[in-house]
Motif scaffolding. Sequence first.
Motif, PDB file in Angstrom:
ATOM      1  N   SER A  79    -105.681  46.399 -23.917  1.00 32.41           N
ATOM      2  CA  SER A  79    -106.401  45.361 -23.180  1.00 32.41           C
ATOM      3  C   SER A  79    -105.942  45.277 -21.733  1.00 32.41           C
ATOM      4  O   SER A  79    -106.540  44.593 -20.923  1.00 32.41           O
ATOM      5  CB  SER A  79    -106.193  44.001 -23.853  1.00 32.41           C
ATOM      6  OG  SER A  79    -104.830  43.639 -23.787  1.00 32.41           O
ATOM      7  N   SER A  80    -104.852  45.981 -21.403  1.00 32.27           N
ATOM      8  CA  SER A  80    -104.345  45.919 -20.043  1.00 32.27           C
ATOM      9  C   SER A  80    -105.209  46.760 -19.118  1.00 32.27           C
ATOM     10  O   SER A  80    -105.356  47.954 -19.307  1.00 32.27           O
ATOM     11  CB  SER A  80    -102.899  46.413 -19.993  1.00 32.27           C
ATOM     12  OG  SER A  80    -102.465  46.518 -18.659  1.00 32.27           O
ATOM     13  N   THR A  81    -105.805  46.117 -18.127  1.00 30.23           N
ATOM     14  CA  THR A  81    -106.652  46.835 -17.179  1.00 30.23           C
ATOM     15  C   THR A  81    -106.054  46.787 -15.782  1.00 30.23           C
ATOM     16  O   THR A  81    -106.752  46.924 -14.802  1.00 30.23           O
ATOM     17  CB  THR A  81    -108.063  46.224 -17.162  1.00 30.23           C
ATOM     18  OG1 THR A  81    -107.958  44.828 -16.851  1.00 30.23           O
ATOM     19  CG2 THR A  81    -108.754  46.389 -18.490  1.00 30.23           C
ATOM     20  N   SER A  82    -104.750  46.557 -15.706  1.00 29.11           N
ATOM     21  CA  SER A  82    -104.117  46.478 -14.394  1.00 29.11           C
ATOM     22  C   SER A  82    -104.191  47.820 -13.696  1.00 29.11           C
ATOM     23  O   SER A  82    -103.865  48.843 -14.295  1.00 29.11           O
ATOM     24  CB  SER A  82    -102.650  46.059 -14.534  1.00 29.11           C
ATOM     25  OG  SER A  82    -102.555  44.770 -15.077  1.00 29.11           O
ATOM     26  N   PRO A  83    -104.626  47.834 -12.444  1.00 26.79           N
ATOM     27  CA  PRO A  83    -104.638  49.085 -11.696  1.00 26.79           C
ATOM     28  C   PRO A  83    -103.221  49.602 -11.503  1.00 26.79           C
ATOM     29  O   PRO A  83    -102.268  48.825 -11.492  1.00 26.79           O
ATOM     30  CB  PRO A  83    -105.266  48.716 -10.351  1.00 26.79           C
ATOM     31  CG  PRO A  83    -105.601  47.274 -10.412  1.00 26.79           C
ATOM     32  CD  PRO A  83    -105.061  46.689 -11.672  1.00 26.79           C
ATOM     33  N   ALA A  84    -103.090  50.905 -11.345  1.00 27.56           N
ATOM     34  CA  ALA A  84    -101.781  51.497 -11.081  1.00 27.56           C
ATOM     35  C   ALA A  84    -101.336  51.206  -9.653  1.00 27.56           C
ATOM     36  O   ALA A  84    -100.149  51.141  -9.365  1.00 27.56           O
ATOM     37  CB  ALA A  84    -101.831  52.998 -11.330  1.00 27.56           C
ATOM     38  N   ALA A  85    -102.304  51.054  -8.775  1.00 28.14           N
ATOM     39  CA  ALA A  85    -101.995  50.822  -7.363  1.00 28.14           C
ATOM     40  C   ALA A  85    -103.131  50.073  -6.693  1.00 28.14           C
ATOM     41  O   ALA A  85    -104.260  50.062  -7.188  1.00 28.14           O
ATOM     42  CB  ALA A  85    -101.746  52.153  -6.650  1.00 28.14           C
ATOM     43  N   VAL A  86    -102.793  49.437  -5.572  1.00 24.94           N
ATOM     44  CA  VAL A  86    -103.774  48.727  -4.749  1.00 24.94           C
ATOM     45  C   VAL A  86    -103.606  49.210  -3.314  1.00 24.94           C
ATOM     46  O   VAL A  86    -102.483  49.301  -2.817  1.00 24.94           O
ATOM     47  CB  VAL A  86    -103.556  47.201  -4.823  1.00 24.94           C
ATOM     48  CG1 VAL A  86    -104.471  46.480  -3.836  1.00 24.94           C
ATOM     49  CG2 VAL A  86    -103.795  46.689  -6.233  1.00 24.94           C
ATOM     50  N   LEU A  87    -104.719  49.520  -2.679  1.00 20.42           N
ATOM     51  CA  LEU A  87    -104.690  49.893  -1.262  1.00 20.42           C
ATOM     52  C   LEU A  87    -105.280  48.748  -0.449  1.00 20.42           C
ATOM     53  O   LEU A  87    -106.402  48.318  -0.704  1.00 20.42           O
ATOM     54  CB  LEU A  87    -105.503  51.168  -1.015  1.00 20.42           C
ATOM     55  CG  LEU A  87    -105.023  52.430  -1.727  1.00 20.42           C
ATOM     56  CD1 LEU A  87    -105.934  53.604  -1.376  1.00 20.42           C
ATOM     57  CD2 LEU A  87    -103.595  52.751  -1.360  1.00 20.42           C
ATOM     58  N   VAL A  88    -104.515  48.268   0.521  1.00 21.49           N
ATOM     59  CA  VAL A  88    -104.986  47.213   1.418  1.00 21.49           C
ATOM     60  C   VAL A  88    -105.479  47.875   2.702  1.00 21.49           C
ATOM     61  O   VAL A  88    -104.762  48.669   3.310  1.00 21.49           O
ATOM     62  CB  VAL A  88    -103.868  46.207   1.733  1.00 21.49           C
ATOM     63  CG1 VAL A  88    -104.363  45.154   2.730  1.00 21.49           C
ATOM     64  CG2 VAL A  88    -103.377  45.541   0.455  1.00 21.49           C
ATOM     65  N   GLU A  89    -106.711  47.552   3.089  1.00 26.22           N
ATOM     66  CA  GLU A  89    -107.331  48.183   4.250  1.00 26.22           C
ATOM     67  C   GLU A  89    -108.010  47.145   5.130  1.00 26.22           C
ATOM     68  O   GLU A  89    -108.437  46.096   4.655  1.00 26.22           O
ATOM     69  CB  GLU A  89    -108.423  49.168   3.808  1.00 26.22           C
ATOM     70  CG  GLU A  89    -107.973  50.207   2.809  1.00 26.22           C
ATOM     71  CD  GLU A  89    -109.147  51.056   2.328  1.00 26.22           C
ATOM     72  OE1 GLU A  89    -108.940  52.263   2.203  1.00 26.22           O
ATOM     73  OE2 GLU A  89    -110.228  50.504   2.086  1.00 26.22           O
TER      74      GLU A  89
ATOM     75  N   ARG B 271     -96.140  45.899  -5.368  1.00 26.20           N
ATOM     76  CA  ARG B 271     -95.186  45.902  -4.261  1.00 26.20           C
ATOM     77  C   ARG B 271     -95.410  47.146  -3.408  1.00 26.20           C
ATOM     78  O   ARG B 271     -95.622  48.229  -3.933  1.00 26.20           O
ATOM     79  CB  ARG B 271     -93.748  45.904  -4.781  1.00 26.20           C
ATOM     80  CG  ARG B 271     -92.708  45.882  -3.655  1.00 26.20           C
ATOM     81  CD  ARG B 271     -91.326  46.257  -4.145  1.00 26.20           C
ATOM     82  NE  ARG B 271     -90.807  45.318  -5.112  1.00 26.20           N
ATOM     83  CZ  ARG B 271     -90.165  44.184  -4.799  1.00 26.20           C
ATOM     84  NH1 ARG B 271     -89.980  43.866  -3.538  1.00 26.20           N
ATOM     85  NH2 ARG B 271     -89.712  43.397  -5.748  1.00 26.20           N
ATOM     86  N   GLY B 272     -95.343  46.964  -2.085  1.00 26.69           N
ATOM     87  CA  GLY B 272     -95.484  48.130  -1.216  1.00 26.69           C
ATOM     88  C   GLY B 272     -95.845  47.748   0.195  1.00 26.69           C
ATOM     89  O   GLY B 272     -95.365  46.749   0.719  1.00 26.69           O
ATOM     90  N   GLY B 273     -96.734  48.564   0.780  1.00 27.02           N
ATOM     91  CA  GLY B 273     -97.070  48.362   2.178  1.00 27.02           C
ATOM     92  C   GLY B 273     -95.904  48.768   3.060  1.00 27.02           C
ATOM     93  O   GLY B 273     -94.884  49.259   2.581  1.00 27.02           O
TER      94      GLY B 273
ATOM     95  N   ALA C  28    -100.357  51.039   0.786  1.00 30.32           N
ATOM     96  CA  ALA C  28    -100.461  51.201  -0.669  1.00 30.32           C
ATOM     97  C   ALA C  28     -99.401  50.359  -1.373  1.00 30.32           C
ATOM     98  O   ALA C  28     -98.249  50.302  -0.945  1.00 30.32           O
ATOM     99  CB  ALA C  28    -100.295  52.671  -1.034  1.00 30.32           C
ATOM    100  N   PHE C  29     -99.819  49.712  -2.448  1.00 34.12           N
ATOM    101  CA  PHE C  29     -98.942  48.871  -3.257  1.00 34.12           C
ATOM    102  C   PHE C  29     -98.980  49.373  -4.700  1.00 34.12           C
ATOM    103  O   PHE C  29    -100.056  49.644  -5.221  1.00 34.12           O
ATOM    104  CB  PHE C  29     -99.425  47.413  -3.225  1.00 34.12           C
ATOM    105  CG  PHE C  29     -99.287  46.732  -1.887  1.00 34.12           C
ATOM    106  CD1 PHE C  29     -98.360  45.721  -1.684  1.00 34.12           C
ATOM    107  CD2 PHE C  29    -100.111  47.089  -0.821  1.00 34.12           C
ATOM    108  CE1 PHE C  29     -98.237  45.093  -0.451  1.00 34.12           C
ATOM    109  CE2 PHE C  29     -99.996  46.464   0.409  1.00 34.12           C
ATOM    110  CZ  PHE C  29     -99.067  45.458   0.593  1.00 34.12           C
ATOM    111  N   LEU C  30     -97.819  49.461  -5.345  1.00 38.94           N
ATOM    112  CA  LEU C  30     -97.748  49.943  -6.717  1.00 38.94           C
ATOM    113  C   LEU C  30     -97.503  48.797  -7.687  1.00 38.94           C
ATOM    114  O   LEU C  30     -96.790  47.837  -7.377  1.00 38.94           O
ATOM    115  CB  LEU C  30     -96.626  50.981  -6.858  1.00 38.94           C
ATOM    116  CG  LEU C  30     -96.805  52.273  -6.067  1.00 38.94           C
ATOM    117  CD1 LEU C  30     -95.603  53.183  -6.267  1.00 38.94           C
ATOM    118  CD2 LEU C  30     -98.080  52.980  -6.484  1.00 38.94           C
TER     119      LEU C  30
END
Length: 121
Positions: free
Chosen positions: A8-18, A46-48, A32-34
Amino acid sequence: GGCGTSASSTSPAAVLVEGCSNAQLAPQVVGAFLHVGEHHGRPIFRGGPTGALIYYFDTRDGEPFCGWWIGPKIGGDQAWCFNDNRASPTPPVTGWRVPWNGPVDAHMRLQLRHGSAAAAS
């Protein structure tokens, strides 16, 4: 490790902020945030450039603070971006306020990246 993510976990592996158009805050948050954990039942990233965090905060500190945040630490008195889309199980793509108490930045977008690249440990 036997504790894999549930189906049921649909968390993305990473997020890119643009596209953050705030000249002061873009250098803090664009990148990029992981996926590094959970907070209040939703994923933390966490990232950027500065090791910032994207996280969800529930209503325990009051209704106005419930939503998604980007800042240097969880629940800190400093935050850079806020999104009041509390229905979203993952960081919302659009609707981010920059700074957190300012207007919505129409240019700022988050890209959610799903994939197994983060599983290579």
